[in-house]
Design an enzyme around this catalytic site. Structure first.
Site, PDB file in Angstrom:
ATOM      1  CB  ALA A  15      26.607 -18.370  30.579  1.00 49.46           C
TER       2      ALA A  15
ATOM      3  N   GLY B 181      24.359 -16.222  26.203  1.00 50.29           N
ATOM      4  CA  GLY B 181      23.837 -15.257  27.169  1.00 50.29           C
ATOM      5  C   GLY B 181      24.041 -13.814  26.729  1.00 50.29           C
TER       6      GLY B 181
ATOM      7  CD  GLU C 184      19.879 -16.731  26.482  1.00 44.30           C
ATOM      8  OE1 GLU C 184      20.975 -16.949  27.051  1.00 44.30           O
ATOM      9  OE2 GLU C 184      18.871 -17.430  26.655  1.00 44.30           O
TER      10      GLU C 184
ATOM     11  CD  GLU D  70      22.816 -20.529  24.432  1.00 43.15           C
ATOM     12  OE1 GLU D  70      22.658 -20.593  23.194  1.00 43.15           O
ATOM     13  OE2 GLU D  70      22.725 -19.459  25.063  1.00 43.15           O
TER      14      GLU D  70
END
Ligand code: 3HC
Ligand code: NAI
Length: 698
Positions: free
Chosen positions: A63, A102, A105, A125
């Protein structure tokens, strides 16, 4: 498409490429563009499969961290991932570079994952105080099982493509990302493979009792391993949820937990540390200068530091010439280097052939003339000005024009050293930390007459050695040791006033340090501080409080671990150390001599004083421009002195504690010792303006 997304067709295959350099972070424009491209290709009847890729160096590395803390903007990542998974055509992601957070993911939601053989895959994370927030905790265990998934998420460490293949995280390792992904997709289409959705897989999570037992056990272990940290425990909560709920419920729980963590001081501190670490190499000198050539290095001294620096340079691929004062010392220096490489071979970290290759770049001599052609010399001889001056005089004579003279001094005045050479513009401080081949911090000390391109070369060397550089100006102890001396003194004062060294160590350990100050003194060797105190004795301000207890221990030859005794006893190789009643007796006698009645310190009070002393000195270090910015102090303390990363460093901690609270603590302590506890002008100014240290970081 948009600037951030490129969509091309290769026959019946759509190729969507994310283009958001440098790491293809999943910013709001990327997310919007990606969803549009997916929708467009899904509708297109002529398209049978979709490949997702990242441009440049990497598949998305996560992210966009810069968006954290701002109001969330749609579409969010879980929505995109759910959408990808729902598409009725195969979606294949072709991974390379650092497929992280992300980015991974997204990959987990795709129907197939193939990766270039050099890809690193991870969910880091936790290193931002967070948990995966876009389905990672619910999808990864479905692909690789709960224990492996928990280990990967709690450590945050990436794995390589081969391991990912073994674990079942990816379907194939490929050599060429473009050709390999197209060939893989053509085969898929031809074979009409049935789509598998990760969220529907339950073959690896169908043993609820066994999984529950695993989660509880790992949670317990991670509580000890990642002491005081919230995120590794919260990942365990998400995994427990997975066992008892639908995928959707699990993902909602994960998302809610992600946003709760995002609001915590821990996450804010971790994120601060992430950016602080990257900011520290942004320095004024680099704007106007390029590094000089740096192809060869000389190192003077093969002791603790010289050997460590030699290894750090050799490992970075730089040929090194080590110079010692005589053959006997040179032999010791060579042994110091060989000991480390032998261990690397024993542990399987390097092969004998690799070490042989490294040794082919390693020259050893007692002849300073051998340095005539090297690009830079780092001096690591005894911490005595006269010895260093002699060495610098020789270097000034033998080193080629434009060669750089660096000193690894911990405290001495580099301006004075530079002044005895004919080329002060070429003299710089490079303060490595022990062990220099392991510790990542490098203080780059900038004397007043040094040329900008020499400073730039120091930062370039740090990059080659994969160190974290911090720019410091000249003063006694630079950034790190200067501040250390202050809170070290504070620890001594508390000890003399009534706390035992063991109570102080326990409090500081509880705060999050790997060890307390007295354990650290014992580890580093009491003789080092003793030598410095003796050096400074003639110029010490006699109005300053002085605690004689450490000197008393040194007079007995109790230098810490290396002599078997210090503040602790280290009987029979016991490295943890036992509390020592004789030390307590020495402390008691010293108190009596000074007529002090011992005071009881609570753990909270110990932490307040220790941190106030640290923050106050750190503020002066910034105020006097020894450090460029508060975040550089944080980086120094995080990487060189064990400050807990989840607290972000002393300056970030001060901001979260409240600078006004720091100031009122200082004023309270000032009543006991006005000189030691005098609040820094910087803190007073910031509190008056209602500002904080963070305001000085930009
Ligand atoms: N968001 C925003 N900026 C990022 C970023 C990210 N995720 N990752 C890196 N950057 C920026 C850096 O700040 C730096 O900016 P600068 O040039 O202005 O200083 C630039 O990209 C280059 O980064 P590095 O200097 O770190 O480049 P390296 O090549 O040395 O390292 C990397 C690359 C290994 C990808 C490293 O940057 C990294 O570890 N990045 C963070 C990865 C991460 O933590 N991902 C998870 C994010 S959280 C998440 O995804 C939540 C999700 O679960 C919902
Ligand atoms: P050390 O005592 O282990 O090694 C010093 C080496 O220098 C010895 O091998 C000695 O033979 C050699 N030497 C002395 N005079 C010489 C000369 N004229 N020519 C060539 N070689 C000579 O010392 P250490 O611990 O490695 O420290 C070296 C420097 O690094 C000091 O300035 C110290 O302050 C600094 N430093 C030390 C740290 C530590 O934790 N030990 C950490 C950071 C910096």
């Amino acid at each position: 498409m948009t600037e951030k997304i490129n969509l091309v067709y290769h026959g019946n295959i759509a190729i969507i490429t994310i283009c958001n350099p440098p790491v293809n972070a999943l910013s709001v424009e990327v997310r919007k563009g990606l969803l549009d491209a997916l929708k467009k290709t899904e509708k297109k009847e002529s398209i049978d499969a979709i490949i997702l890729k990242g441009s440049g160096k990497t598949f998305p590395a996560g992210a966009d961290i810069k968006e954290f803390g701002l109001p969330p903007q749609k579409p969010d990542l879980p929505t995109i991932n759910d959408y990808i998974e729902s598409i009725n055509k195969p979606v294949i992601c072709a991974l390379h570079g650092n497929t992280l957070g992300g980015g991974l993911e997204i990959a987990l939601a795709c129907h197939y994952r193939i990766a270039h053989y050099k890809t690193k895959l991870g969910l880091p994370e936790v290193s931002l105080g967070l948990i995966p927030g876009a389905g990672g905790t619910q999808r990864l265990p479905r692909l690789i099982g709960i224990p492996e998934a928990y280990k990967m998420m709690a450590s945050g460490l990436p794995i390589n493509a081969d391991k990912a293949l073994k674990l079942g995280l990816i379907n194939k390792v490929i050599q060429d990302i473009d050709e390999g992904s197209i060939q893989f997709t053509i085969n898929l289409i031809e074979n009409k493979e049935k789509l598998t959705k990760t969220k529907d897989r339950d073959d690896l999570i169908n043993n609820v009792n066994e999984d529950k037992k695993n989660i509880i056990e790992l949670k317990y272990n991670f509580k000890k391993q990642y002491r005081n940290q919230l995120a590794p425990q919260k990942i365990g909560d998400c995994l427990e949820k997975l066992l008892h709920s639908s995928f959707e419920e699990g993902q909602n729980f994960e998302r809610k937990t992600f946003f709760e963590l995002l609001k915590t001081e821990q996450s804010k501190s971790f994120i601060h540390a992430f950016f602080a670490e990257r900011k520290s190499s942004k320095i004024p000198e680099i704007k106007s200068a390029h590094p000089r050539n740096l192809n060869t290095l000389g190192v003077i001294g093969g002791g603790t530091m010289g050997s460590g620096i030699t290894i750090a340079a050799l490992n970075a691929g730089i040929p090194v010439t080590m110079v010692e004062r005589d053959q006997n010392s040179l032999d010791k220096g060579i042994k110091n280097v060989e000991k480390i490489y032998n261990r690397d071979i024993e542990k399987g970290r390097l092969s004998s052939a690799q070490v042989e290759e490294i040794y082919s770049r390693f020259t050893k001599t007692t002849d300073f003339e051998a340095l005539s052609s090297v690009d830079m010399v780092i001096e690591a001889v005894f911490e005595e000005m006269n010895v260093k001056k002699q060495v610098f005089k020789i270097l000034d004579k033998v080193l080629k024009k434009g060669g750089i003279l660096a000193s690894n001094t911990s405290y001495l005045d580099i301006n004075e050293l530079a002044s005895i050479t004919s080329r002060p513009q070429d003299v710089i401080g490079l303060h490595f930390f022990s062990p220099a081949n392991i510790m990542r911090l490098l203080e780059i000390v900038v004397p007043s007459k040094v040329a900008n391109d020499v400073v730039a070369t120091g930062f370039y060397l740090a990059k080659l050695m994969k160190k974290i550089p911090v720019r410091a100006s000249v003063c006694d102890g630079f950034i790190g040791n200067r501040i250390l001396n202050k809170y070290g003194d504070c620890a001594y004062f508390m000890m003399e006033d009534g706390a035992t060294p063991y109570e102080i160590d326990r409090a500081i350990f509880e705060f999050g340090y790997p060890m307390g100050p007295f354990q650290m003194f014992d580890l580093a060797g009491g003789d080092i501080g003793w030598a410095m105190r003796k050096r400074l004795e003639p110029i010490r301000n006699k109005n300053n409080r002085y605690v004689h207890i450490p000197d008393k221990l040194c007079e007995k030859g109790w230098f810490g671990q290396k002599t078997g005794r210090g503040f602790y006893r280290y009987d029979k190789g016991n490295r943890k150390g036992d509390e020592d009643p004789e030390v307590l007796e020495i402390i008691k006698l010293e108190r009596q001599k000074k007529g002090l009645t011992p005071i009881k310190f609570t753990q909270e009070e110990i932490i307040k004083r220790y941190l106030a002393a640290m923050i106050n000195e750190a503020a002066d270090v910034v105020y006097e421009k020894i450090a460029l910015r508060p975040s550089d102090v944080d980086v120094t303390k995080l990487y060189g002195y064990g400050f807990p990363r989840y607290r972000g460093g002393p300056m970030r901690y001060a901001d979260s504690y409240g600078l006004n609270n720091v100031l009122s603590d200082l004023k309270r302590f000032q009543k006991e010792d006005p000189l030691f506890w005098k609040p820094s002008e910087l803190i007073i100014n910031l509190v008056q303006k209602g500002d904080n240290f963070e305001s000085l970081n930009s």
